[in-house]
Scaffold this motif. Structure first.
Motif, PDB file in Angstrom:
ATOM      1  N   ARG A  86      -3.292  -1.885   8.782  1.00  0.00           N
ATOM      2  CA  ARG A  86      -2.422  -1.150   9.705  1.00  0.00           C
ATOM      3  C   ARG A  86      -3.183  -0.594  10.916  1.00  0.00           C
ATOM      4  O   ARG A  86      -2.567   0.027  11.774  1.00  0.00           O
ATOM      5  N   LEU A  99      -7.667   3.564   2.037  1.00  0.00           N
ATOM      6  CA  LEU A  99      -6.958   2.285   1.941  1.00  0.00           C
ATOM      7  C   LEU A  99      -7.895   1.166   1.527  1.00  0.00           C
ATOM      8  O   LEU A  99      -7.534   0.301   0.729  1.00  0.00           O
ATOM      9  N   GLN A 159      -8.961  -1.334   9.816  1.00  0.00           N
ATOM     10  CA  GLN A 159      -8.579  -1.953   8.526  1.00  0.00           C
ATOM     11  C   GLN A 159      -8.675  -3.480   8.606  1.00  0.00           C
ATOM     12  O   GLN A 159      -8.996  -4.141   7.616  1.00  0.00           O
ATOM     13  N   VAL A 162      -2.704   7.279   6.429  1.00  0.00           N
ATOM     14  CA  VAL A 162      -3.705   7.797   5.494  1.00  0.00           C
ATOM     15  C   VAL A 162      -5.064   7.236   5.955  1.00  0.00           C
ATOM     16  O   VAL A 162      -5.118   6.112   6.472  1.00  0.00           O
ATOM     17  N   LEU A 200       2.078  10.187   9.260  1.00  0.00           N
ATOM     18  CA  LEU A 200       0.796   9.712   9.803  1.00  0.00           C
ATOM     19  C   LEU A 200       0.142   8.706   8.864  1.00  0.00           C
ATOM     20  O   LEU A 200       0.508   8.626   7.681  1.00  0.00           O
ATOM     21  N   LEU A 228       0.491   4.062  -2.839  1.00  0.00           N
ATOM     22  CA  LEU A 228       0.258   5.476  -2.494  1.00  0.00           C
ATOM     23  C   LEU A 228       1.345   6.373  -3.082  1.00  0.00           C
ATOM     24  O   LEU A 228       1.054   7.465  -3.581  1.00  0.00           O
ATOM     25  N   ARG A 229       2.599   5.905  -3.052  1.00  0.00           N
ATOM     26  CA  ARG A 229       3.681   6.736  -3.627  1.00  0.00           C
ATOM     27  C   ARG A 229       3.472   6.903  -5.137  1.00  0.00           C
ATOM     28  O   ARG A 229       3.719   7.977  -5.686  1.00  0.00           O
ATOM     29  N   ILE A 251       1.407  11.172   4.551  1.00  0.00           N
ATOM     30  CA  ILE A 251       2.681  10.435   4.435  1.00  0.00           C
ATOM     31  C   ILE A 251       3.855  11.327   4.827  1.00  0.00           C
ATOM     32  O   ILE A 251       4.717  10.932   5.610  1.00  0.00           O
ATOM     33  N   ARG A 298      12.928   8.735  -0.166  1.00  0.00           N
ATOM     34  CA  ARG A 298      11.554   8.861   0.318  1.00  0.00           C
ATOM     35  C   ARG A 298      11.408  10.091   1.197  1.00  0.00           C
ATOM     36  O   ARG A 298      12.234  10.331   2.078  1.00  0.00           O
ATOM     37  N   THR A 338       0.835  -1.208   0.000  1.00  0.00           N
ATOM     38  CA  THR A 338       0.000   0.000   0.000  1.00  0.00           C
ATOM     39  C   THR A 338       0.873   1.264   0.000  1.00  0.00           C
ATOM     40  O   THR A 338       0.510   2.263  -0.605  1.00  0.00           O
ATOM     41  N   GLY A 339       2.050   1.194   0.644  1.00  0.00           N
ATOM     42  CA  GLY A 339       2.959   2.345   0.628  1.00  0.00           C
ATOM     43  C   GLY A 339       3.385   2.660  -0.800  1.00  0.00           C
ATOM     44  O   GLY A 339       3.377   3.819  -1.230  1.00  0.00           O
ATOM     45  N   GLY A 367       1.890  -3.840   4.284  1.00  0.00           N
ATOM     46  CA  GLY A 367       1.540  -2.472   4.708  1.00  0.00           C
ATOM     47  C   GLY A 367       0.051  -2.300   4.947  1.00  0.00           C
ATOM     48  O   GLY A 367      -0.400  -1.209   5.285  1.00  0.00           O
TER      49      GLY A 367
HETATM   50  P1  AMP Z   1       5.175   2.041   3.873  1.00  0.00           P
HETATM   51  O1  AMP Z   1       5.837   2.107   2.528  1.00  0.00           O
HETATM   52  O2  AMP Z   1       4.398   0.767   4.083  1.00  0.00           O
HETATM   53  O3  AMP Z   1       6.119   2.332   5.005  1.00  0.00           O
HETATM   54  O4  AMP Z   1       4.080   3.213   3.905  1.00  0.00           O
HETATM   55  C1  AMP Z   1       4.459   4.571   3.793  1.00  0.00           C
HETATM   56  C2  AMP Z   1       3.339   5.457   4.293  1.00  0.00           C
HETATM   57  O5  AMP Z   1       2.160   5.243   3.509  1.00  0.00           O
HETATM   58  C3  AMP Z   1       2.889   5.215   5.722  1.00  0.00           C
HETATM   59  O6  AMP Z   1       3.705   5.858   6.685  1.00  0.00           O
HETATM   60  C4  AMP Z   1       1.465   5.764   5.693  1.00  0.00           C
HETATM   61  O7  AMP Z   1       1.470   7.180   5.728  1.00  0.00           O
HETATM   62  C5  AMP Z   1       0.987   5.352   4.321  1.00  0.00           C
HETATM   63  N1  AMP Z   1       0.327   4.029   4.357  1.00  0.00           N
HETATM   64  C6  AMP Z   1       0.742   2.875   3.764  1.00  0.00           C
HETATM   65  N2  AMP Z   1      -0.098   1.866   4.044  1.00  0.00           N
HETATM   66  C7  AMP Z   1      -1.069   2.390   4.827  1.00  0.00           C
HETATM   67  C8  AMP Z   1      -2.208   1.844   5.499  1.00  0.00           C
HETATM   68  N3  AMP Z   1      -2.535   0.560   5.383  1.00  0.00           N
HETATM   69  N4  AMP Z   1      -2.971   2.689   6.223  1.00  0.00           N
HETATM   70  C9  AMP Z   1      -2.685   3.999   6.326  1.00  0.00           C
HETATM   71  N5  AMP Z   1      -1.617   4.564   5.773  1.00  0.00           N
HETATM   72  C10 AMP Z   1      -0.809   3.775   5.030  1.00  0.00           C
END
Ligand code: AMP
Length: 188
Positions: free
Chosen positions: A90, A66, A94, A61, A59, A37-38, A55, A135, A33-34, A87
């Motif tokens: 979380r 999600l 969820q 999202v 915090l 989102l990116r 992000i 990042r 999911t990270g 990811g």
């Molecule tokens: P990650 O790459 O998994 O460390 O995710 C990077 C950022 O994306 C996190 O710090 C959150 O801000 C956001 N994010 C990723 N997955 C989730 C999730 N399941 N719920 C909420 N925010 C998420």
């Protein structure tokens, strides 16, 4: 082999690296999911524009965003062989949303791998990663915030999966190969 797996663990524990190895070993899609989102931020989509603020602040999202992402990604034909969720979930909300969704889709989660490591080691790894990742959320103060968010909002989901009997705790310290060997051993 077809299965659905969730990989959990604090920031920096190596979820993404290990999920990629599992993906190549079993030929199952890796849904991070990270990363999703990116990508949304990169293409400046509506979701990306909302997610960026959270992000960059370290915090989470909002859960409803999600859920939409996961629903779009696990209901397609690509996921018929299973998937690795990295990811997500979380938060306890969820976990509930995912349960409702998989019941609706007639899926089952076969295994939840929880990677463990001590916080000092994780901070060291994240600082090192920040030198290469580019990042926006890999700066010292945001790393510390993401770790706090993890222990407060995400760690409680481990006990909820413990109750279901599908949780495998795997030591996340060691070389990449040592850790993937442990995970593959836990999957078998
Ligand atoms: P990650 O790459 O998994 O460390 O995710 C990077 C950022 O994306 C996190 O710090 C959150 O801000 C956001 N994010 C990723 N997955 C989730 C999730 N399941 N719920 C909420 N925010 C998420």
């Amino acid at each position: 082999m077809s299965f659905r797996l969730i990989i959990l663990g604090p920031p920096g524990v190596g979820k993404g690296t290990q999920a990629n190895i599992i993906k190549d070993t079993y030929n199952i899609p890796h849904l991070s999911t990270g990363e999703i989102l990116r990508n949304e931020i990169e293409i400046k989509s509506d979701i990306g524009m909302i997610a960026k603020n959270y992000i960059d602040d370290g915090l989470l999202v909002p859960d409803n965003i999600l859920l939409k992402i996961i629903e779009n990604n696990i209901s397609g034909a690509n996921s018929s062989n299973g998937y690795i969720l990295d990811g997500f979930p979380r938060t306890l909300q969820q976990v509930k949303d995912l349960n409702d969704l998989i019941n609706k889709l007639d899926h089952t989660i076969d295994i939840v791998v929880s990677l463990t490591a001590d916080e000092d080691e994780l901070t060291k790894r994240l600082i090192k990663r920040s030198e290469e990742s580019g990042r926006s959320d890999d700066t010292a103060d945001i790393i510390s915030k993401r770790q706090k968010v993890y222990w407060k909002q995400t760690a409680p989901i481990i006990s909820s999966y413990k109750k279901t009997g599908i949780l495998k705790e795997v030591n996340g310290l060691g070389t990449i190969q040592e850790i993937s060997k442990r995970i593959i051993g836990a999957i078998k």
